[in-house]
Design a protein around this motif. Structure first.
Motif, PDB file in Angstrom:
ATOM      1  N   ILE A 112       0.846  -1.198   0.000  1.00  0.00           N
ATOM      2  CA  ILE A 112       0.000   0.000   0.000  1.00  0.00           C
ATOM      3  C   ILE A 112       0.887   1.256   0.000  1.00  0.00           C
ATOM      4  O   ILE A 112       2.092   1.183   0.219  1.00  0.00           O
ATOM      5  N   GLY A 113       0.219   2.407  -0.210  1.00  0.00           N
ATOM      6  CA  GLY A 113       0.889   3.702  -0.066  1.00  0.00           C
ATOM      7  C   GLY A 113       1.980   3.955  -1.079  1.00  0.00           C
ATOM      8  O   GLY A 113       2.897   4.732  -0.818  1.00  0.00           O
ATOM      9  N   GLY A 114       1.888   3.336  -2.251  1.00  0.00           N
ATOM     10  CA  GLY A 114       2.957   3.453  -3.232  1.00  0.00           C
ATOM     11  C   GLY A 114       3.044   4.811  -3.898  1.00  0.00           C
ATOM     12  O   GLY A 114       2.044   5.379  -4.322  1.00  0.00           O
ATOM     13  N   SER A 115       4.244   5.337  -3.977  1.00  0.00           N
ATOM     14  CA  SER A 115       4.525   6.557  -4.737  1.00  0.00           C
ATOM     15  C   SER A 115       5.908   6.417  -5.348  1.00  0.00           C
ATOM     16  O   SER A 115       6.748   5.673  -4.845  1.00  0.00           O
ATOM     17  N   GLY A 116       6.131   7.110  -6.474  1.00  0.00           N
ATOM     18  CA  GLY A 116       7.414   6.998  -7.166  1.00  0.00           C
ATOM     19  C   GLY A 116       7.685   5.588  -7.653  1.00  0.00           C
ATOM     20  O   GLY A 116       8.842   5.193  -7.826  1.00  0.00           O
ATOM     21  N   HIS A 121      13.219   6.140  -6.413  1.00  0.00           N
ATOM     22  CA  HIS A 121      12.689   6.797  -5.212  1.00  0.00           C
ATOM     23  C   HIS A 121      11.335   6.226  -4.823  1.00  0.00           C
ATOM     24  O   HIS A 121      10.524   6.904  -4.207  1.00  0.00           O
ATOM     25  N   GLU A 122      11.095   4.960  -5.168  1.00  0.00           N
ATOM     26  CA  GLU A 122       9.802   4.367  -4.839  1.00  0.00           C
ATOM     27  C   GLU A 122       9.627   4.253  -3.331  1.00  0.00           C
ATOM     28  O   GLU A 122      10.580   4.060  -2.586  1.00  0.00           O
ATOM     29  N   ASN A 123       8.378   4.383  -2.907  1.00  0.00           N
ATOM     30  CA  ASN A 123       8.041   4.440  -1.494  1.00  0.00           C
ATOM     31  C   ASN A 123       6.769   3.636  -1.279  1.00  0.00           C
ATOM     32  O   ASN A 123       5.749   3.904  -1.907  1.00  0.00           O
ATOM     33  N   THR A 207      -0.221   7.142   3.445  1.00  0.00           N
ATOM     34  CA  THR A 207      -0.944   5.881   3.244  1.00  0.00           C
ATOM     35  C   THR A 207      -1.797   5.950   1.975  1.00  0.00           C
ATOM     36  O   THR A 207      -2.296   4.922   1.510  1.00  0.00           O
ATOM     37  N   ASP A 208      -1.977   7.140   1.421  1.00  0.00           N
ATOM     38  CA  ASP A 208      -2.646   7.285   0.122  1.00  0.00           C
ATOM     39  C   ASP A 208      -1.649   6.908  -0.975  1.00  0.00           C
ATOM     40  O   ASP A 208      -0.471   7.268  -0.903  1.00  0.00           O
ATOM     41  N   GLY A 209      -2.117   6.205  -1.986  1.00  0.00           N
ATOM     42  CA  GLY A 209      -1.222   5.878  -3.092  1.00  0.00           C
ATOM     43  C   GLY A 209      -1.578   4.571  -3.766  1.00  0.00           C
ATOM     44  O   GLY A 209      -2.662   4.011  -3.581  1.00  0.00           O
ATOM     45  N   ILE A 210      -0.640   4.070  -4.534  1.00  0.00           N
ATOM     46  CA  ILE A 210      -0.832   2.840  -5.305  1.00  0.00           C
ATOM     47  C   ILE A 210      -0.771   1.623  -4.374  1.00  0.00           C
ATOM     48  O   ILE A 210      -0.004   1.594  -3.419  1.00  0.00           O
ATOM     49  N   TYR A 211      -1.615   0.643  -4.674  1.00  0.00           N
ATOM     50  CA  TYR A 211      -1.539  -0.623  -3.945  1.00  0.00           C
ATOM     51  C   TYR A 211      -1.210  -1.752  -4.923  1.00  0.00           C
ATOM     52  O   TYR A 211      -1.487  -1.656  -6.123  1.00  0.00           O
ATOM     53  N   GLY A 212      -0.575  -2.816  -4.407  1.00  0.00           N
ATOM     54  CA  GLY A 212      -0.150  -3.892  -5.291  1.00  0.00           C
ATOM     55  C   GLY A 212       0.262  -5.129  -4.528  1.00  0.00           C
ATOM     56  O   GLY A 212      -0.226  -5.393  -3.423  1.00  0.00           O
ATOM     57  N   LEU A 213       1.211  -5.885  -5.099  1.00  0.00           N
ATOM     58  CA  LEU A 213       1.624  -7.180  -4.577  1.00  0.00           C
ATOM     59  C   LEU A 213       3.142  -7.254  -4.476  1.00  0.00           C
ATOM     60  O   LEU A 213       3.852  -6.708  -5.323  1.00  0.00           O
ATOM     61  N   ARG A 214       3.619  -7.966  -3.468  1.00  0.00           N
ATOM     62  CA  ARG A 214       5.051  -8.060  -3.191  1.00  0.00           C
ATOM     63  C   ARG A 214       5.461  -9.524  -3.039  1.00  0.00           C
ATOM     64  O   ARG A 214       4.788 -10.302  -2.349  1.00  0.00           O
ATOM     65  N   PHE A 215       6.595  -9.905  -3.670  1.00  0.00           N
ATOM     66  CA  PHE A 215       7.092 -11.273  -3.599  1.00  0.00           C
ATOM     67  C   PHE A 215       8.605 -11.268  -3.399  1.00  0.00           C
ATOM     68  O   PHE A 215       9.323 -10.558  -4.098  1.00  0.00           O
TER      69      PHE A 215
END
Length: 231
Positions: A112-116, A121-123, A207-215
């Motif tokens: 969650i909370g993805g930016s950059g 500089h991804e966060n 906490t606002d931003g892109i959401y996705g998946l992590r492996f």
């Protein structure tokens, strides 16, 4: 002769360690790449330095599920998938053959909370589970940061595979509500943090931003039920 024998014995003792280290290098998955429309991804900086790319992992649609095989550790997202305010992002992760590509448990989970995203500089923040009964909450800001320690922690809510090669399934969710951020695994809240501890210098920007998946690297997981709902 005794000295030579000692050296030989030491070499034999070291062999399993060296073999494990070799086994744990990130694999290159045949037929890799992202083939799910709208999605993109990025491997970790350490993987890039080692010459790995997102095409060395596989992210493919299989019916209503997403079949992921890594390869290098990677994060995947759809740029159109954004959440703000109070929300929950969840998915079910099925590891069909526990540890079939690695020598020790590796995690997978929700971002969650993805930016950059896709830049240096991804966060983002993620909560991920291991099929051995532990979980971790970590992020990149853009330097890595840890919320529950370097090795995470055990929790009885996290399912354990019966044995290597056996299936294990985890339902993972991250919720943002009011002044807190929580991770739930298999219907149980396993960690809750004040938002001020998550959105802070060196950690998450928002906490606002892109959401996705992590492996993590060298994992095989089938993902279903990936969705975001407003709280």
């Amino acid at each position: 002769m005794r000295f030579c024998s000692s050296l030989a014995a030491a070499a034999l003792l070291l062999l399993p360690v060296l073999t494990q280290a070799q086994d744990e290098s990130s694999r290159k998955i045949a037929g890799g790449g992202i083939t799910v429309p709208g999605w993109t991804g990025k491997v970790d900086a350490s993987e890039t330095k080692a010459g790995k790319t997102i095409d060395d992992a596989k992210f493919a649609k299989e019916g209503s599920a997403i079949h992921v095989v890594t390869g290098p550790a990677a994060t995947y997202w759809n740029p159109a998938s954004k959440a703000s305010g109070d929300y929950t992002v969840k998915a079910t992760f099925n590891e069909p053959k526990f540890m079939n590509l690695n020598t020790h448990p590796h995690p997978y989970g929700i971002v969650i909370g993805g930016s950059g995203m896709g830049t240096d500089h991804e966060n983002y923040l993620y909560c991920a589970a291991y099929g051995s009964g532990t979980f971790i909450v970590r992020g990149f800001g853009p330097a890595p940061f840890q919320m529950n320690g370097r090795r995470g922690e055990a929790n009885p809510a996290v399912h354990k595979a019966a044995a290597v090669g056996q299936p294990v399934t985890q339902e993972i969710a991250i919720s943002v509500k009011g002044g807190s951020v929580s991770c739930s695994i298999n219907g149980t809240v396993v960690a809750t943090y004040p938002k001020a501890d998550v959105v802070a210098a060196g950690k998450l920007a928002s906490t606002d931003g892109i959401y996705g998946l992590r492996f993590a690297h060298n994992t095989e997981v089938i993902v279903t039920g990936f969705e975001m709902t407003k709280n």
